[in-house]
Write a protein that holds these residues in place. Structure first.
Motif, short mmCIF file in Angstrom:
data_model
loop_
_atom_site.label_atom_id
_atom_site.label_comp_id
_atom_site.label_asym_id
_atom_site.label_seq_id
_atom_site.Cartn_x
_atom_site.Cartn_y
_atom_site.Cartn_z
N ALA A 84 13.72 -2.84 26.30
CA ALA A 84 14.62 -3.26 25.26
C ALA A 84 14.26 -4.87 25.11
N VAL A 85 14.80 -5.38 24.05
CA VAL A 85 14.50 -6.88 23.70
C VAL A 85 15.87 -7.29 23.57
N SER A 86 15.73 -8.64 24.47
CA SER A 86 17.28 -9.19 24.94
C SER A 86 17.24 -10.11 23.36
N GLY A 87 18.68 -10.05 23.01
CA GLY A 87 19.19 -10.75 21.72
C GLY A 87 19.06 -10.07 20.57
N SER A 88 18.86 -8.69 20.67
CA SER A 88 18.80 -8.06 19.40
C SER A 88 19.90 -7.16 19.50
N THR A 89 20.42 -6.97 18.07
CA THR A 89 21.79 -6.31 18.12
C THR A 89 21.38 -4.84 17.23
N ALA A 90 20.17 -4.69 17.08
CA ALA A 90 19.78 -3.57 16.15
C ALA A 90 19.88 -2.44 17.38
N ARG A 91 20.59 -1.20 16.84
CA ARG A 91 20.58 -0.10 17.73
C ARG A 91 19.53 0.86 17.55
N TYR A 92 18.94 0.76 16.06
CA TYR A 92 18.11 1.71 15.77
C TYR A 92 17.08 1.20 14.75
N GLY A 93 15.67 1.75 14.62
CA GLY A 93 14.81 1.30 13.72
C GLY A 93 14.11 0.06 14.62
N VAL A 94 13.33 -0.77 13.80
CA VAL A 94 12.49 -1.71 14.38
C VAL A 94 13.10 -2.85 14.79
N VAL A 95 12.55 -3.68 15.78
CA VAL A 95 13.10 -4.74 16.18
C VAL A 95 11.96 -5.62 16.17
N HIS A 96 12.12 -6.99 15.65
CA HIS A 96 11.26 -7.90 15.34
C HIS A 96 11.29 -8.79 16.62
N VAL A 97 10.11 -8.92 17.13
CA VAL A 97 9.85 -10.01 18.07
C VAL A 97 8.77 -11.23 17.22
N ASN A 98 9.34 -12.19 16.97
CA ASN A 98 8.60 -13.03 15.95
C ASN A 98 8.19 -14.43 16.78
N THR A 99 6.79 -14.78 16.46
CA THR A 99 6.41 -15.86 17.20
C THR A 99 5.89 -16.92 16.07
N ARG A 100 6.36 -18.05 16.18
CA ARG A 100 5.85 -18.93 14.83
C ARG A 100 4.23 -19.42 14.85
N HIS A 101 3.68 -19.17 13.74
CA HIS A 101 2.24 -19.32 13.79
C HIS A 101 2.19 -20.74 13.33
N THR A 102 1.06 -21.52 14.14
CA THR A 102 0.86 -22.79 13.57
C THR A 102 -0.74 -22.78 12.85
N SER A 103 -1.46 -21.79 13.20
CA SER A 103 -2.83 -21.65 12.60
C SER A 103 -3.27 -20.28 12.50
N HIS A 104 -4.14 -20.20 11.51
CA HIS A 104 -4.91 -18.89 11.59
C HIS A 104 -3.76 -17.76 11.06
N PHE A 105 -2.96 -18.17 9.87
CA PHE A 105 -2.29 -17.07 9.55
C PHE A 105 -2.34 -17.14 7.84
N THR A 106 -1.66 -16.01 7.46
CA THR A 106 -1.69 -15.76 5.88
C THR A 106 -0.27 -15.37 5.47
N VAL A 107 0.21 -16.06 4.38
CA VAL A 107 1.47 -15.80 3.77
C VAL A 107 1.38 -14.51 2.97
N VAL A 108 2.20 -13.33 3.20
CA VAL A 108 2.06 -12.42 2.27
C VAL A 108 3.35 -12.09 1.87
N GLY A 109 3.58 -11.85 0.55
CA GLY A 109 4.83 -11.46 -0.14
C GLY A 109 5.25 -10.12 0.02
N ASN A 110 6.50 -10.02 -0.05
CA ASN A 110 7.39 -8.77 0.27
C ASN A 110 7.10 -7.87 -0.99
N HIS A 111 6.55 -8.27 -2.33
CA HIS A 111 6.34 -7.55 -3.44
C HIS A 111 5.09 -6.75 -3.08
N LEU A 112 4.13 -7.24 -2.26
CA LEU A 112 3.16 -6.45 -1.94
C LEU A 112 3.18 -5.69 -0.63
#
Length: 321
Positions: free
Chosen positions: A15-43
């Motif tokens: 279980a992930v602390s701080g998440s209110t979602a009871r179903y589906g995916v739960v995101h654990v996000n870490t801020r990227h500072t290098s070596h990342f690519t921005v991808v649009g939701n349209h893709l």
């Protein structure tokens, strides 16, 4: 020791602390500072593209300019086959993310240039984020109550998430052309089937020469098993070979011109043979200059001695006397 409560709801594993979602995916996000690519939701959330096409688009978008994204190179990089990768590239091309152009180099060689767009070509992009504009101060003294009015605190910047909306569009550099192949590979000779009227024909009919041309074409498969010609193709191409033989090109020279430097993948043997017989036809040999031979023998009219001269008469000794 406490009594175990069997009616209590068991804690979910992982279980992930701080998440209110009871179903589906739960995101654990870490801020990227290098070596990342921005991808649009349209893709990433495209309705018509397959998962392979979307993943391939994300991989291509993460590559630097000048990287190779040929079908053979991608098939060697990933477990998918060349056919599946080719279908995914066609999907991206139809959706406006990929563009392939045929260009001719200064050397005359035709190559394929590939351009990738992070926004679909001709599509509608997300509207830019509104910019806060502070009003200019009015001239003159302001009321004291208005000067003491607290200003609203700026909203904190949200952490970037994978499912966030498209960020502000930034000016993009001019897309650079990408080489289509991973390594130099001998390309097959894709030549159109020549018109029978354009094939070379001999100036004179010689049955023996035509028979030698037919035997030469039928025996090409002894030198390369891919050069298998049907009986109709041999009869159609035999006059062209006879034209080569008529121009004093020996059978070995014709055979070498038809079998040397064959491509790695040969799909139409008769078309390749017809193309080479037409494009590589040698010119007729120039006539050799005739050298003047010695004068014939003549018999002297006075002493009956033989001597060389262009016309009958007397020899040199008799003429001197």
């Amino acid at each position: 020791m406490g009594v175990q409560q069997l009616s209590a709801v068991p804690r979910a594993d992982g279980a992930v602390s701080g998440s209110t979602a009871r179903y589906g995916v739960v995101h654990v996000n870490t801020r990227h500072t290098s070596h990342f690519t921005v991808v649009g939701n349209h893709l990433a959330q495209h309705r018509q593209l397959s998962l392979l096409a979307m993943g391939l688009a994300v991989h291509i978008q993460s590559l630097p300019d000048g990287a190779r994204i040929g079908i053979r190179f991608l098939a060697a990089r990933f477990p998918e086959s060349e056919k599946r990768i080719a279908d995914a590239l066609r999907e991206l091309e139809a959706a406006g993310y990929l563009e392939r152009r045929r260009e001719r180099l200064d050397s005359g060689k035709v190559v394929t240039r590939t351009v990738f767009y992070n926004q679909p070509k001709g599509g509608v992009t997300a509207p830019p984020r509104p910019i806060r504009v502070q009003p200019l101060p009015k001239s003159g003294p302001e009321p004291r109550a208005a000067a003491a009015e607290p200003q609203p605190a700026p909203e904190p910047a949200a952490e970037p998430q994978a499912s966030a909306a498209q960020p502000e569009p930034e000016p993009e550099p001019e897309p650079a052309a990408v080489e289509p192949r991973s390594q130099p590979v001998s390309q097959p000779e894709f030549q159109p089937k020549p018109d029978p009227a354009t094939l070379p024909v001999p100036l004179t009919d010689d049955p023996d020469r035509l028979h030698a041309a037919t035997a030469l074409l039928a025996g090409l498969r002894r030198h390369d098993h891919r050069l298998v010609l049907s009986q109709g193709e041999v009869q159609r191409l035999a006059p062209a070979v006879a034209a080569w033989l008529e121009r004093d090109a020996g059978p070995d020279s014709v055979r070498t011109a038809l079998t040397a430097g064959l491509p790695g993948r040969l799909t139409h043997a008769a078309g390749l043979v017809a193309h080479r017989l037409t494009a590589l036809l040698p010119p007729p040999l120039p006539e050799e200059p005739t050298e003047a031979g010695p004068d014939p023998f003549q018999t002297c009219e006075d002493c009956d001695r033989a001597f060389r001269a262009a016309e009958p008469g007397r020899c040199r000794d008799c003429r001197d006397e």
